[in-house]
Write a protein that holds these residues in place. Structure first.
Motif, PDB file in Angstrom:
ATOM      1  N   ASP A   1      61.735  54.641  39.327  1.00  0.00           N
ATOM      2  CA  ASP A   1      62.760  53.888  40.025  1.00  0.00           C
ATOM      3  C   ASP A   1      64.173  54.161  39.412  1.00  0.00           C
ATOM      4  OD1 ASP A   1      64.255  51.879  41.131  1.00  0.00           O
ATOM      5  OD2 ASP A   1      63.267  50.229  40.878  1.00  0.00           O
ATOM      6  N   ASP A   2      64.969  55.067  39.774  1.00  0.00           N
ATOM      7  CA  ASP A   2      65.037  55.105  41.213  1.00  0.00           C
ATOM      8  C   ASP A   2      64.699  56.692  41.615  1.00  0.00           C
ATOM      9  OD1 ASP A   2      66.901  52.845  41.728  1.00  0.00           O
ATOM     10  OD2 ASP A   2      67.748  53.409  40.043  1.00  0.00           O
ATOM     11  N   SER A   3      65.222  57.842  41.003  1.00  0.00           N
ATOM     12  CA  SER A   3      64.845  58.976  41.592  1.00  0.00           C
ATOM     13  C   SER A   3      64.372  59.953  40.642  1.00  0.00           C
ATOM     14  CB  SER A   3      66.003  59.534  42.500  1.00  0.00           C
ATOM     15  OG  SER A   3      66.973  59.813  41.683  1.00  0.00           O
ATOM     16  N   LEU A   4      63.467  60.665  40.653  1.00  0.00           N
ATOM     17  CA  LEU A   4      63.097  61.509  39.825  1.00  0.00           C
ATOM     18  C   LEU A   4      63.903  63.076  40.281  1.00  0.00           C
ATOM     19  CD1 LEU A   4      60.803  62.471  37.580  1.00  0.00           C
ATOM     20  CD2 LEU A   4      59.471  63.510  39.533  1.00  0.00           C
ATOM     21  N   ILE A   5      64.465  63.664  39.064  1.00  0.00           N
ATOM     22  CA  ILE A   5      65.037  64.772  38.839  1.00  0.00           C
ATOM     23  C   ILE A   5      64.091  65.938  38.543  1.00  0.00           C
ATOM     24  CG2 ILE A   5      66.896  66.006  37.858  1.00  0.00           C
ATOM     25  CD1 ILE A   5      68.519  63.615  37.680  1.00  0.00           C
ATOM     26  N   MET A   6      63.326  65.964  37.669  1.00  0.00           N
ATOM     27  CA  MET A   6      62.406  66.757  37.014  1.00  0.00           C
ATOM     28  C   MET A   6      61.328  66.308  36.258  1.00  0.00           C
ATOM     29  SD  MET A   6      61.657  70.094  36.483  1.00  0.00           S
ATOM     30  CE  MET A   6      63.123  70.984  37.052  1.00  0.00           C
TER      31      MET A   6
ATOM     32  N   TRP B   1      57.373  47.260  42.103  1.00  0.00           N
ATOM     33  CA  TRP B   1      56.772  48.283  41.279  1.00  0.00           C
ATOM     34  C   TRP B   1      55.341  48.366  41.075  1.00  0.00           C
ATOM     35  CZ3 TRP B   1      60.160  48.100  36.148  1.00  0.00           C
ATOM     36  CH2 TRP B   1      61.207  48.372  36.434  1.00  0.00           C
ATOM     37  N   GLU B   2      54.705  49.478  40.824  1.00  0.00           N
ATOM     38  CA  GLU B   2      53.419  49.335  40.546  1.00  0.00           C
ATOM     39  C   GLU B   2      53.112  48.381  39.254  1.00  0.00           C
ATOM     40  OE1 GLU B   2      49.392  50.780  40.254  1.00  0.00           O
ATOM     41  OE2 GLU B   2      50.940  52.136  41.238  1.00  0.00           O
ATOM     42  N   PRO B   3      52.068  47.566  39.851  1.00  0.00           N
ATOM     43  CA  PRO B   3      51.620  46.375  38.699  1.00  0.00           C
ATOM     44  C   PRO B   3      51.299  47.026  37.401  1.00  0.00           C
ATOM     45  CG  PRO B   3      50.595  46.133  40.738  1.00  0.00           C
ATOM     46  CD  PRO B   3      51.253  47.296  40.845  1.00  0.00           C
ATOM     47  N   SER B   4      51.659  46.425  36.282  1.00  0.00           N
ATOM     48  CA  SER B   4      51.299  46.936  34.945  1.00  0.00           C
ATOM     49  C   SER B   4      51.057  45.616  34.060  1.00  0.00           C
ATOM     50  CB  SER B   4      52.171  47.867  34.125  1.00  0.00           C
ATOM     51  OG  SER B   4      53.468  47.092  34.157  1.00  0.00           O
ATOM     52  N   PRO B   5      50.081  45.858  32.849  1.00  0.00           N
ATOM     53  CA  PRO B   5      49.437  47.135  32.678  1.00  0.00           C
ATOM     54  C   PRO B   5      48.484  47.973  33.715  1.00  0.00           C
ATOM     55  CG  PRO B   5      48.504  45.516  31.123  1.00  0.00           C
ATOM     56  CD  PRO B   5      49.606  44.767  32.131  1.00  0.00           C
ATOM     57  N   VAL B   6      48.516  48.998  33.744  1.00  0.00           N
ATOM     58  CA  VAL B   6      47.401  49.657  34.554  1.00  0.00           C
ATOM     59  C   VAL B   6      45.982  49.683  34.148  1.00  0.00           C
ATOM     60  CG1 VAL B   6      46.852  51.867  35.859  1.00  0.00           C
ATOM     61  CG2 VAL B   6      49.198  51.182  35.668  1.00  0.00           C
ATOM     62  N   PRO B   7      45.198  49.077  34.876  1.00  0.00           N
ATOM     63  CA  PRO B   7      43.807  48.775  34.186  1.00  0.00           C
ATOM     64  C   PRO B   7      43.090  49.857  33.750  1.00  0.00           C
ATOM     65  CG  PRO B   7      44.079  47.661  36.485  1.00  0.00           C
ATOM     66  CD  PRO B   7      45.288  48.538  36.276  1.00  0.00           C
ATOM     67  N   SER B   8      43.195  51.232  34.088  1.00  0.00           N
ATOM     68  CA  SER B   8      42.517  52.196  33.676  1.00  0.00           C
ATOM     69  C   SER B   8      42.924  52.879  32.233  1.00  0.00           C
ATOM     70  CB  SER B   8      42.072  53.417  34.814  1.00  0.00           C
ATOM     71  OG  SER B   8      43.428  53.734  34.907  1.00  0.00           O
ATOM     72  N   THR B   9      44.133  52.759  32.079  1.00  0.00           N
ATOM     73  CA  THR B   9      44.969  53.326  31.119  1.00  0.00           C
ATOM     74  C   THR B   9      45.714  52.167  30.171  1.00  0.00           C
ATOM     75  OG1 THR B   9      46.917  53.905  32.231  1.00  0.00           O
ATOM     76  CG2 THR B   9      44.979  55.549  32.164  1.00  0.00           C
ATOM     77  N   ASN B  10      46.104  51.131  30.681  1.00  0.00           N
ATOM     78  CA  ASN B  10      47.029  50.061  29.908  1.00  0.00           C
ATOM     79  C   ASN B  10      48.334  50.646  29.833  1.00  0.00           C
ATOM     80  OD1 ASN B  10      44.715  48.446  29.002  1.00  0.00           O
ATOM     81  ND2 ASN B  10      44.492  49.725  27.339  1.00  0.00           N
ATOM     82  N   ALA B  11      48.704  51.351  30.834  1.00  0.00           N
ATOM     83  CA  ALA B  11      49.961  51.989  30.858  1.00  0.00           C
ATOM     84  C   ALA B  11      51.006  50.815  31.269  1.00  0.00           C
ATOM     85  CB  ALA B  11      50.292  53.065  31.854  1.00  0.00           C
ATOM     86  N   ASN B  12      52.193  50.865  30.845  1.00  0.00           N
ATOM     87  CA  ASN B  12      53.321  49.839  31.151  1.00  0.00           C
ATOM     88  C   ASN B  12      54.549  50.722  31.429  1.00  0.00           C
ATOM     89  OD1 ASN B  12      52.417  47.184  30.839  1.00  0.00           O
ATOM     90  ND2 ASN B  12      52.082  47.588  28.665  1.00  0.00           N
ATOM     91  N   TRP B  13      55.578  50.021  32.403  1.00  0.00           N
ATOM     92  CA  TRP B  13      56.652  50.845  32.702  1.00  0.00           C
ATOM     93  C   TRP B  13      57.622  50.777  31.277  1.00  0.00           C
ATOM     94  CZ3 TRP B  13      58.689  52.506  37.482  1.00  0.00           C
ATOM     95  CH2 TRP B  13      57.799  52.569  38.420  1.00  0.00           C
ATOM     96  N   ILE B  14      58.800  51.607  31.119  1.00  0.00           N
ATOM     97  CA  ILE B  14      59.491  51.907  30.118  1.00  0.00           C
ATOM     98  C   ILE B  14      60.778  51.825  30.701  1.00  0.00           C
ATOM     99  CG2 ILE B  14      57.684  52.407  28.329  1.00  0.00           C
ATOM    100  CD1 ILE B  14      58.919  55.525  28.658  1.00  0.00           C
ATOM    101  N   ASN B  15      61.738  51.340  29.734  1.00  0.00           N
ATOM    102  CA  ASN B  15      63.104  51.888  29.993  1.00  0.00           C
ATOM    103  C   ASN B  15      63.966  51.536  28.597  1.00  0.00           C
ATOM    104  OD1 ASN B  15      63.593  48.955  30.065  1.00  0.00           O
ATOM    105  ND2 ASN B  15      63.422  49.047  32.193  1.00  0.00           N
ATOM    106  N   ALA B  16      65.391  51.346  28.748  1.00  0.00           N
ATOM    107  CA  ALA B  16      65.912  51.561  27.520  1.00  0.00           C
ATOM    108  C   ALA B  16      66.247  49.944  27.369  1.00  0.00           C
ATOM    109  CB  ALA B  16      67.387  51.904  27.680  1.00  0.00           C
ATOM    110  N   THR B  17      66.100  48.833  28.066  1.00  0.00           N
ATOM    111  CA  THR B  17      66.114  47.416  27.833  1.00  0.00           C
ATOM    112  C   THR B  17      65.107  46.639  27.798  1.00  0.00           C
ATOM    113  OG1 THR B  17      66.674  47.058  29.992  1.00  0.00           O
ATOM    114  CG2 THR B  17      68.595  47.924  28.912  1.00  0.00           C
ATOM    115  N   GLY B  18      63.890  47.035  28.253  1.00  0.00           N
ATOM    116  CA  GLY B  18      62.687  46.064  28.210  1.00  0.00           C
ATOM    117  C   GLY B  18      62.785  45.242  29.605  1.00  0.00           C
TER     118      GLY B  18
END
Length: 195
Positions: free
Chosen positions: A122-127, A70-87
């Protein structure tokens, strides 16, 4: 023709465009707190919610550790991290469709707002869409780059937007147990200057 320019601004994050408008940015990244700090893995994202998923209603969006592809996180310019339901990045997420949402407020008198963010999934964007206060939706075009890495920046502009609470809504299909969603960037809001 009379033109005047104000050289002061009451907020660090605003840039004066001309004598009557200023741009304020809203960091809409996933996995950050209200002060735009990166959230530790496993903690609840206070700004993004899981509106629908295979989990029970009310399951929170959790900051997830980064998977090796995956894209490494946190993303340096925004501090963004991946999210999901389990961590967790792998082996614990239930397969199915997940709807991730984030509210942002557009004040009365706003001239326009512009998207200035990328997403990865990850996995596929619907909308991916914006939802206006009256529930009207505006689909956003996503141009992917490498799988699981941030897309080319989304730059759609909404002119004379309705005032109120808007949403960014992403529907992502998790077809296996290693899955997540990442947004990194801002909404740039053009408003009349305040005195």
């Amino acid at each position: 023709l009379l033109v005047s320019l104000s050289l002061s601004c009451s907020k660090e994050e605003c840039d004066y465009i001309n004598d009557c408008f200023q741009t304020n940015s809203i960091n809409i990244s996933t996995g950050i707190d209200i002060d735009e700090n990166s959230i530790a893995t496993g903690n609840i994202d206070p700004l993004w919610v899981i509106a629908s998923s295979p989990y029970p209603s009310g399951t929170p969006a959790l900051s997830s550790s980064t998977y090796s592809v995956w894209e490494p996180s946190p993303v340096p310019s925004t501090n963004a991290n991946w999210i999901n339901a389990t961590g967790a990045n792998c082996c614990t997420n239930l397969p199915g469709n997940y709807i991730f949402e984030r509210d942002f407020t557009i004040p009365a008198g706003t001239a326009s707002f512009a998207c200035n963010f990328g997403i990865a999934y990850d996995d596929s964007l619907i909308m991916l869409e914006l939802v206006a206060p009256d529930s009207t939706t505006i689909p956003l075009t996503v141009t992917p780059t490498t799988s699981y890495f941030l897309s080319i920046p989304i730059t759609d502009i909404v002119y004379t937007p309705m005032a109120g609470t808007w949403k960014i809504r992403a529907t992502v299909n998790f077809f296996d147990v290693g899955a997540g969603f990442l947004t990194s960037g801002k909404i740039d809001v053009m408003q009349p200057c305040s005195n």
